[in-house]
Write an enzyme that holds these catalytic residues in place. Structure first.
Site, PDB file in Angstrom:
ATOM      1  N   ARG A  76      28.173 -21.901 -37.655  1.00 41.55           N
ATOM      2  CA  ARG A  76      27.420 -20.464 -37.018  1.00 41.55           C
ATOM      3  C   ARG A  76      28.677 -20.092 -35.974  1.00 41.55           C
ATOM      4  NH1 ARG A  76      21.404 -19.040 -35.322  1.00 41.55           N
ATOM      5  NH2 ARG A  76      22.155 -16.881 -34.463  1.00 41.55           N
ATOM      6  N   ASN A 124      31.024 -16.054 -33.982  1.00 43.64           N
ATOM      7  CA  ASN A 124      31.797 -15.203 -32.834  1.00 43.64           C
ATOM      8  C   ASN A 124      33.154 -15.055 -32.840  1.00 43.64           C
ATOM      9  OD1 ASN A 124      29.181 -16.186 -31.374  1.00 43.64           O
ATOM     10  ND2 ASN A 124      29.701 -18.358 -31.396  1.00 43.64           N
ATOM     11  N   GLU A 154      23.859 -23.465 -33.972  1.00 41.82           N
ATOM     12  CA  GLU A 154      25.166 -23.423 -33.846  1.00 41.82           C
ATOM     13  C   GLU A 154      25.982 -24.774 -33.396  1.00 41.82           C
ATOM     14  OE1 GLU A 154      26.283 -19.669 -32.131  1.00 41.82           O
ATOM     15  OE2 GLU A 154      28.059 -20.671 -30.993  1.00 41.82           O
ATOM     16  N   LYS A 157      18.761 -15.567 -32.081  1.00 37.52           N
ATOM     17  CA  LYS A 157      19.334 -15.662 -30.853  1.00 37.52           C
ATOM     18  C   LYS A 157      18.776 -14.512 -29.928  1.00 37.52           C
ATOM     19  CE  LYS A 157      23.915 -17.809 -31.504  1.00 37.52           C
ATOM     20  NZ  LYS A 157      25.390 -17.640 -31.323  1.00 37.52           N
ATOM     21  N   LYS A 211      25.302 -13.482 -43.102  1.00 42.95           N
ATOM     22  CA  LYS A 211      24.725 -14.275 -42.001  1.00 42.95           C
ATOM     23  C   LYS A 211      23.552 -14.974 -42.059  1.00 42.95           C
ATOM     24  CE  LYS A 211      23.188 -13.670 -37.216  1.00 42.95           C
ATOM     25  NZ  LYS A 211      23.402 -12.938 -35.897  1.00 42.95           N
ATOM     26  N   ARG A 219       4.380 -19.950 -24.420  1.00 41.51           N
ATOM     27  CA  ARG A 219       5.465 -20.959 -24.893  1.00 41.51           C
ATOM     28  C   ARG A 219       5.887 -20.506 -26.482  1.00 41.51           C
ATOM     29  NH1 ARG A 219       2.055 -24.482 -22.242  1.00 41.51           N
ATOM     30  NH2 ARG A 219       2.979 -25.090 -20.291  1.00 41.51           N
ATOM     31  N   HIS A 234      34.488 -12.641 -30.526  1.00 37.03           N
ATOM     32  CA  HIS A 234      33.517 -12.605 -29.514  1.00 37.03           C
ATOM     33  C   HIS A 234      33.905 -13.214 -28.004  1.00 37.03           C
ATOM     34  CE1 HIS A 234      31.137 -11.153 -32.578  1.00 37.03           C
ATOM     35  NE2 HIS A 234      29.751 -11.097 -31.806  1.00 37.03           N
ATOM     36  N   HIS A 255      33.517 -10.929 -25.136  1.00 32.91           N
ATOM     37  CA  HIS A 255      32.700 -11.047 -23.896  1.00 32.91           C
ATOM     38  C   HIS A 255      33.459 -10.888 -22.721  1.00 32.91           C
ATOM     39  CE1 HIS A 255      29.526 -13.361 -26.455  1.00 32.91           C
ATOM     40  NE2 HIS A 255      29.502 -12.099 -26.364  1.00 32.91           N
ATOM     41  N   GLU A 265      30.940  -5.586 -36.596  1.00 33.40           N
ATOM     42  CA  GLU A 265      30.265  -6.557 -36.921  1.00 33.40           C
ATOM     43  C   GLU A 265      30.437  -6.763 -38.298  1.00 33.40           C
ATOM     44  OE1 GLU A 265      29.596  -8.959 -34.788  1.00 33.40           O
ATOM     45  OE2 GLU A 265      28.763  -8.099 -32.851  1.00 33.40           O
ATOM     46  N   HIS A 281      29.337  -3.522 -27.258  1.00 32.10           N
ATOM     47  CA  HIS A 281      29.432  -4.919 -27.651  1.00 32.10           C
ATOM     48  C   HIS A 281      30.416  -4.694 -28.610  1.00 32.10           C
ATOM     49  CE1 HIS A 281      28.886  -9.034 -28.671  1.00 32.10           C
ATOM     50  NE2 HIS A 281      28.323  -8.618 -29.860  1.00 32.10           N
TER      51      HIS A 281
HETATM   52  P1  NAD Z   1      21.890  -1.110 -27.919  1.00 29.94           P
HETATM   53  O1  NAD Z   1      20.523  -1.753 -28.401  1.00 29.94           O
HETATM   54  O2  NAD Z   1      22.285  -0.821 -26.548  1.00 29.94           O
HETATM   55  O3  NAD Z   1      21.713   0.109 -28.738  1.00 29.94           O
HETATM   56  C1  NAD Z   1      22.789   1.050 -28.734  1.00 29.94           C
HETATM   57  C2  NAD Z   1      22.371   2.520 -28.378  1.00 29.94           C
HETATM   58  O4  NAD Z   1      21.613   3.161 -29.397  1.00 29.94           O
HETATM   59  C3  NAD Z   1      21.420   2.546 -27.177  1.00 29.94           C
HETATM   60  O5  NAD Z   1      21.511   3.854 -26.177  1.00 29.94           O
HETATM   61  C4  NAD Z   1      19.863   2.790 -28.110  1.00 29.94           C
HETATM   62  O6  NAD Z   1      18.894   3.375 -27.446  1.00 29.94           O
HETATM   63  C5  NAD Z   1      20.595   3.671 -29.115  1.00 29.94           C
HETATM   64  N1  NAD Z   1      19.687   3.868 -30.256  1.00 29.94           N
HETATM   65  C6  NAD Z   1      19.130   2.545 -30.866  1.00 29.94           C
HETATM   66  N2  NAD Z   1      18.610   3.026 -32.205  1.00 29.94           N
HETATM   67  C7  NAD Z   1      19.010   4.289 -32.328  1.00 29.94           C
HETATM   68  C8  NAD Z   1      18.637   5.156 -33.420  1.00 29.94           C
HETATM   69  N3  NAD Z   1      18.450   4.878 -34.622  1.00 29.94           N
HETATM   70  N4  NAD Z   1      19.061   6.478 -33.016  1.00 29.94           N
HETATM   71  C9  NAD Z   1      19.704   6.902 -32.141  1.00 29.94           C
HETATM   72  N5  NAD Z   1      19.834   6.132 -31.007  1.00 29.94           N
HETATM   73  C10 NAD Z   1      19.649   4.803 -31.195  1.00 29.94           C
HETATM   74  O7  NAD Z   1      23.257  -1.671 -28.508  1.00 29.94           O
HETATM   75  P2  NAD Z   1      23.262  -2.540 -30.065  1.00 29.94           P
HETATM   76  O8  NAD Z   1      24.876  -2.365 -30.237  1.00 29.94           O
HETATM   77  O9  NAD Z   1      22.246  -2.462 -30.834  1.00 29.94           O
HETATM   78  O10 NAD Z   1      23.383  -4.133 -29.321  1.00 29.94           O
HETATM   79  C11 NAD Z   1      24.068  -4.715 -28.601  1.00 29.94           C
HETATM   80  C12 NAD Z   1      23.353  -5.634 -28.129  1.00 29.94           C
HETATM   81  O11 NAD Z   1      23.193  -6.847 -29.079  1.00 29.94           O
HETATM   82  C13 NAD Z   1      24.222  -6.699 -26.979  1.00 29.94           C
HETATM   83  O12 NAD Z   1      23.360  -6.997 -25.907  1.00 29.94           O
HETATM   84  C14 NAD Z   1      24.520  -7.821 -27.459  1.00 29.94           C
HETATM   85  O13 NAD Z   1      24.824  -8.920 -26.707  1.00 29.94           O
HETATM   86  C15 NAD Z   1      23.453  -8.006 -28.713  1.00 29.94           C
HETATM   87  N6  NAD Z   1      23.688  -8.933 -29.716  1.00 29.94           N
HETATM   88  C16 NAD Z   1      23.095  -9.789 -30.170  1.00 29.94           C
HETATM   89  C17 NAD Z   1      23.091 -10.784 -31.264  1.00 29.94           C
HETATM   90  C18 NAD Z   1      22.336 -12.023 -31.497  1.00 29.94           C
HETATM   91  O14 NAD Z   1      22.634 -12.669 -32.264  1.00 29.94           O
HETATM   92  N7  NAD Z   1      21.197 -11.875 -31.001  1.00 29.94           N
HETATM   93  C19 NAD Z   1      24.372 -10.484 -31.967  1.00 29.94           C
HETATM   94  C20 NAD Z   1      24.999  -9.305 -31.883  1.00 29.94           C
HETATM   95  C21 NAD Z   1      24.707  -8.686 -30.494  1.00 29.94           C
HETATM   96  N1  GLY Z   2      25.695 -13.084 -33.496  1.00 28.08           N
HETATM   97  C1  GLY Z   2      26.276 -14.607 -33.403  1.00 28.08           C
HETATM   98  C2  GLY Z   2      25.212 -15.301 -33.846  1.00 28.08           C
HETATM   99  O1  GLY Z   2      24.070 -14.743 -34.380  1.00 28.08           O
HETATM  100  O2  GLY Z   2      25.218 -16.631 -33.893  1.00 28.08           O
END
Ligand code: NAD
Ligand code: GLY
Length: 367
Positions: free
Chosen positions: A242, A246, A238, A144, A228, A122, A249, A253, A186, A266
């Site tokens: 917040r 998006n 949100e 998130k 942020k 939990r 987005h 999406h 972003e 993304h």
């Molecule tokens: P990702 O995690 O897939 O990383 C992108 C690529 O880079 C992957 O192949 C990874 O292995 C590689 N990588 C990571 N660090 C590296 C480094 N230092 N050197 C070489 N390669 C490296 O993608 P991302 O763009 O980081 O994240 C996208 C994800 O984040 C999506 O799933 C999206 O929905 C999510 N997201 C979440 C939030 C949130 O608020 N939680 C906000 C925006 C995006």
């Molecule tokens: N990436 C959108 C949020 O964190 O709210």
């Protein structure tokens, strides 16, 4: 002596935490001993990032009980099935409620590790060590967490704030160019929704950012985290502002879902989505054509797409957008701009404007 250049605090009462930004932080043993008081740590990483940075991090974590789980790489693996491997490792390793789950990787690893931390017993402590630009400026901050469902992105998840975010800007030196650009999407978003001066700074410094110049990258990361942090502190769950985060987005999406997870990054989908949101804002009379052209030029200058994939149609967009988490009482909620640097959320628009915007933005303008 630590290598922290900047600390941005995120103010959430008892859930407040620092975002620590600097060069060489992954190897910074004094930082980890000061800021991470956990004895039993599970590092969650993936098969790309672990060979690059896991040993350095484990050395910096020093003399504690550190275990690891290395997940397959890719958005298509952001699923409940893959997340179960984190739970298996936690259970097999007899991790207790006083443990910490530490995410070492991009947004995919961070979102999954965070959701595992939110639900294991939990809720246990969670630390983010983001290694992509996108994760450093967005996904690691704000709590998130979650995984995808075959029918929708990030549909299963929880809010669970980390206790610290450790951003080592040096990790960006190994990031593929396409991923760097995805992170810039972003960063550009923060300018559009909140800070016109920052947008101008981005216009002036885009070539340095693409060349991975450390001072400019550090400034962009810091300013993005400040924006942020301010927005999340005002509206953690949100219910209001917040949603501005998006911007682009809801369109984005739809692109990601239509293309199959992982084919469009993304950030790329958000970039095309922001272009569509700029176009819609102009259609509603809030931006003029010069401002839209300027916005598209900034996005293009970061080597990002400004159009959705050619095989998408207006109908696929509307169908996929209507399944978005942000739909309220059957209306698709859109984040739009009243002006550059000034976002609003709207459900009160003429549907014809939305269809016309999608049609206008599709590459062949006919679908
Ligand atoms: P990702 O995690 O897939 O990383 C992108 C690529 O880079 C992957 O192949 C990874 O292995 C590689 N990588 C990571 N660090 C590296 C480094 N230092 N050197 C070489 N390669 C490296 O993608 P991302 O763009 O980081 O994240 C996208 C994800 O984040 C999506 O799933 C999206 O929905 C999510 N997201 C979440 C939030 C949130 O608020 N939680 C906000 C925006 C995006
Ligand atoms: N990436 C959108 C949020 O964190 O709210």
């Amino acid at each position: 002596m630590s290598n922290i250049d900047h600390t941005v605090n995120i103010d959430l009462q008892e859930r407040s935490y620092p975002i620590l930004i600097g060069s060489g932080l992954l190897a910074d043993a004094s930082l980890f001993s000061d800021k991470l008081p956990y004895r039993h740590i599970l590092v969650v990483s993936n098969e790309t990032v672990a060979p690059l940075y896991l040993d350095t991090l484990k050395t910096a974590l020093g003399n504690r009980l550190v275990e690891q789980v290395v997940l397959p790489d890719g958005e298509q693996h952001k699923t409940m099935e893959v997340m179960n491997r984190i739970f298996d490792t936690l259970m097999n390793g007899r991790f207790g409620r006083d443990c910490c789950v530490l995410a070492l990787g991009g947004g995919v690893v961070g979102d999954m590790a965070g959701f595992a931390a939110a639900s294991y017993q939990r809720g246990v402590a969670f630390v983010q060590v983001p290694t992509t630009l996108l994760a450093q400026v967005d996904s690691s901050v704000g709590g998130k967490t979650g995984v995808n469902h075959a029918l929708g992105k990030n549909m299963i998840g929880a809010f669970h704030q980390p206790t610290a975010v450790v951003i080592d800007s040096d990790a960006l030196q190994t990031l593929p160019d396409r991923e760097l650009s995805a992170g810039l999407a972003e960063i550009i978003k923060y300018g559009f929704i909140r800070d016109a001066d920052f947008l101008q700074w981005l216009e002036e410094n885009m070539s340095s950012l693409l060349a991975r110049s450390k001072p400019e990258l550090t400034h962009a990361i810091k300013r993005s985290c400040e924006i942020k942090a301010e927005i999340v502190a005002a509206d953690e769950y949100e219910h209001g502002v917040r949603a501005y985060l998006n911007f682009g987005h809801t369109f984005g999406h739809a692109i990601e879902t239509s293309q199959g997870y992982g084919n469009w990054l993304h950030g790329e989908a958000v970039a095309a989505g922001m272009s569509m949101a700029l176009t819609m804002s102009a259609r509603l009379g809030w931006l003029d054509n010069t401002e839209v052209a300027r916005g598209l030029a900034i996005i293009r200058s970061a080597n990002l797409p400004v159009e959705p994939p050619p095989e998408m149609t207006t109908d696929t967009f509307l169908e996929l957008m209507s399944r978005d988490k942000k739909v309220r009482e059957g209306r698709i909620r859109l984040v739009l701009l009243k002006a550059i640097g000034d976002a609003i959320v709207s459900t009160d628009y003429d549907d014809n404007h939305l269809s016309a915007t999608i049609k206008q933005c599709l590459p062949d303008h006919t679908a």
